[in-house]
Every structure is written in structure tokens, then in C-alpha cells.
Design an enzyme around this catalytic site. Structure first.
Site, mmCIF file in Angstrom:
data_model
loop_
_atom_site.group_PDB
_atom_site.id
_atom_site.type_symbol
_atom_site.label_atom_id
_atom_site.label_comp_id
_atom_site.label_asym_id
_atom_site.label_seq_id
_atom_site.Cartn_x
_atom_site.Cartn_y
_atom_site.Cartn_z
ATOM 1 N N ASP A 69 18.900 23.088 -26.803
ATOM 2 C CA ASP A 69 19.583 24.382 -26.850
ATOM 3 C C ASP A 69 19.336 25.295 -25.648
ATOM 4 O OD1 ASP A 69 17.218 24.862 -27.940
ATOM 5 O OD2 ASP A 69 18.080 25.310 -29.884
ATOM 6 N N ASN A 141 15.179 29.823 -41.611
ATOM 7 C CA ASN A 141 16.384 29.462 -42.421
ATOM 8 C C ASN A 141 16.788 28.340 -42.550
ATOM 9 O OD1 ASN A 141 17.296 29.202 -40.001
ATOM 10 N ND2 ASN A 141 18.980 30.765 -40.069
ATOM 11 N N HIS A 143 17.429 26.286 -39.927
ATOM 12 C CA HIS A 143 18.186 25.743 -38.796
ATOM 13 C C HIS A 143 17.416 24.704 -38.096
ATOM 14 C CE1 HIS A 143 16.622 28.977 -35.490
ATOM 15 N NE2 HIS A 143 15.942 27.911 -35.540
ATOM 16 N N GLU A 148 22.935 26.983 -37.347
ATOM 17 C CA GLU A 148 22.444 27.742 -38.541
ATOM 18 C C GLU A 148 23.192 27.289 -39.577
ATOM 19 O OE1 GLU A 148 20.193 29.892 -37.649
ATOM 20 O OE2 GLU A 148 20.696 31.016 -35.956
HETATM 21 C C1 F6R Z 1 14.147 25.571 -30.373
HETATM 22 C C2 F6R Z 1 15.080 25.505 -31.514
HETATM 23 C C3 F6R Z 1 14.780 26.151 -32.801
HETATM 24 C C4 F6R Z 1 13.257 26.230 -33.221
HETATM 25 C C5 F6R Z 1 12.982 27.006 -34.391
HETATM 26 C C6 F6R Z 1 11.322 27.019 -34.863
HETATM 27 O O1 F6R Z 1 14.489 24.919 -29.195
HETATM 28 O O2 F6R Z 1 16.132 24.646 -31.283
HETATM 29 O O3 F6R Z 1 15.466 25.326 -33.744
HETATM 30 O O4 F6R Z 1 12.869 24.830 -33.012
HETATM 31 O O5 F6R Z 1 13.676 28.178 -34.307
HETATM 32 O O6 F6R Z 1 11.014 28.119 -33.822
HETATM 33 P P1 F6R Z 1 9.332 28.210 -33.644
HETATM 34 O O7 F6R Z 1 8.862 26.912 -33.286
HETATM 35 O O8 F6R Z 1 9.289 29.067 -32.516
HETATM 36 O O9 F6R Z 1 9.094 28.427 -35.005
#
Ligand code: F6R
Length: 258
Positions: A69, A141, A143, A148
């Protein structure tokens, strides 16, 4: 699904690196394709892959990498753009060549161009032969990527709005501005096409999301639950992130092997 529960984040990185390296083995003449995530969760894995590369255990220079992303409207050069982040964590740390790193474009001049380039991203992945192993984190959450809760289980790479929860969670990375409101993210259908998925989770803040993803129903309300629908999905969690799992005993027995 395989679930590995490790003592701490360092052990998570080592276990995940072993799974990823195994999935990157390709016949001579074929290049491995790695799906990469940003955020805190994969950092120990990237450090371990960098260590193994520096010791000659694998050659990162042939690896093609595709990001999950990117933020919309954040200049590529901003230190928290996912392009900049992955240049540090995947190119500098592991040794993937910058020209082999692909990140969705979040900077197109018009909305129509942004959407068109997002749609092209899946074609670029397909043109390489598809992702061999996709590294994933999980949002508090549930995701996956920036899909989301409520995201279509068949979605492809597209522009999406970030949830208030995600923007709050990610504010820790930004000291100069608010977290962007929109992103371009691989869809859940895109992620599901990778030949292997490796989800990494550390810390107590992820415990309920991990429980929902691994043991809850398959539902768009917890996008990470699509791991249950994948033939080769692996979860590597530390004790804190695994603390809400009910079937712990079974996972430990299965991980110990036959
Ligand atoms: C990152 C992404 C997100 C993260 C998720 C967890 O490229 O797509 O899904 O993997 O938000 O983030 P952290 O590892 O910072 O807790």
C-alpha cells in the site's frame, strides 16, 4: 493455517524469516517475488533477512518486491511515504535493488489517473508471475493492507479511505502533519492470490485482532480473517499478540511437527 507462537519479537523475526526464505526458493532462471508490508511488525523479519543476506545465506539482488500500500497525496520523498520507508527497510536493510521495488502510486495528478494506476498495479504483479510470499501485519481493527473492516473479500488494488482507528494508530509515525486520509492498497482479492501469506503480529495491542483473524468467523468485518480462506497461510505471533487465542495447545503441538 499454521500458527507459530514465539517468545518475543526477535524470535518472531527469525521464525518468519525461515518461512519467507523457504517460500522464495525458485528454480534456476526464475526470480522470487516478495510482497512487503510497512509498519513496525515486519522490522525484525527485515533485520533477520538482512543478516542472512550479509552472511551469504540468500541473494536479495534477484528479488522483485511489491508493496501492499501507499498513502495518497504524500510526496514520495516524505520520510513516512511507504516508498521511502521500504527504501530503508527492504532496500537498505535487506539489499533488494531499488529498481526491483514496486510501490503503488499515491501521487497521480488527477483522481482518474490515481484510480487507473491503482488498477494497473495488479497487472504489474501478474506480469511478474505473481507474488510467491506476501508479508502482512494486522491492524488493531483487523485490517489487512489498508483494507479496513467492511472491505470486499474480492477487492483488487484501489483507492480507499483510511479508518479513524488506523489514522490514530499511525499518527505515531508523523510528527510534522496529520496522517493522510486516503491510500492505495492491494485488495483482499489481490492479497489472496499470493502463493503464501505470512502474517506477523507482536504486542498485546494486537491480541484481539489476532484472535478474530485466526479463530473468529471469515468476515469482511475482520479483513485479516481471509487468511482462513488461503491454502498456505502462516501466522507468526509473539506471546503477547497470541494471548487471546483459545486453541494455543493445538498450535504448539502442530508447530512441534509430526
Ligand atoms: C502496512 C500495512 C498495515 C500494517 C498494519 C500494522 O503496509 O499494510 O496493514 O501492517 O497497520 O501496522 P504495525 O505493524 O505498525 O502495527
Amino acid at each position: 493455517m499454521e500458527v507459530f507462537i514465539c517468545s518475543d519479537p526477535l524470535a518472531v523475526g527469525e521464525r518468519a524469516a525461515a518461512v519467507v526464505l523457504d517460500a522464495l526458493q525458485k528454480p534456476a532462471g526464475e526470480f522470487p517475488v516478495l510482497g512487503v508490508a510497512t509498519g513496525s511488525s515486519p522490522l525484525m523479519l527485515y533485520a533477520e533477512l538482512g543478516r542472512l543476506a550479509s552472511e551469504g545465506e540468500f541473494d536479495p539482488t534477484g528479488v522483485r518486491a511489491f508493496a501492499l500500500d501507499e498513502y495518497v497525496g504524500l510526496p514520495k520523498e516524505h520520510p513516512e511515504s511507504y516508498w521511502s520507508t521500504l527504501m530503508r527497510t527492504v532496500c537498505d536493510t535487506i539489499g533488494v535493488l531499488p529498481e526491483n521495488l514496486h510501490v503503488p502510486n499515491g501521487e497521480a495528478a488527477t483522481e482518474a489517473e490515481l484510480r487507473a494506476r491503482a488498477a494497473d498495479y495488479d497487472d504489474r504483479i501478474d506480469a511478474t508471475g505473481g507474488i510467491d510470499v506476501q508479508i502482512l501485519g494486522i491492524g488493531t481493527n483487523g485490517h489487512l493492507g489498508f483494507n479496513e473492516p467492511g472491505s470486499s473479500l474480492s477487492s483488487r488494488t484501489r483507492v480507499k479511505r483510511l479508518s479513524a482507528q488506523t489514522r490514530t494508530d499511525n499518527q505515531r509515525f508523523f510528527d510534522d502533519r496529520d496522517v493522510p486520509t486516503h491510500c492505495v492498497t492491494q485488495g483482499l482479492g489481490t492479497i489472496r492470490r499470493a502463493r503464501k501469506l505470512v502474517l506477523i503480529a507482536t504486542g498485546a495491542g494486537k491480541a484481539s485482532a489476532v484472535e478474530a483473524a485466526v479463530e473468529g468467523p471469515l468476515t469482511a468485518s475482520c479483513p485479516a480473517s481471509i487468511l482462513q480462506w488461503h491454502e498456505h497461510a502462516v501466522v507468526v505471533a509473539d506471546e503477547d499478540a497470541a494471548s487471546a487465542l483459545k486453541n494455543r495447545e493445538y498450535y504448539d503441538l502442530a508447530a512441534a511437527g509430526m
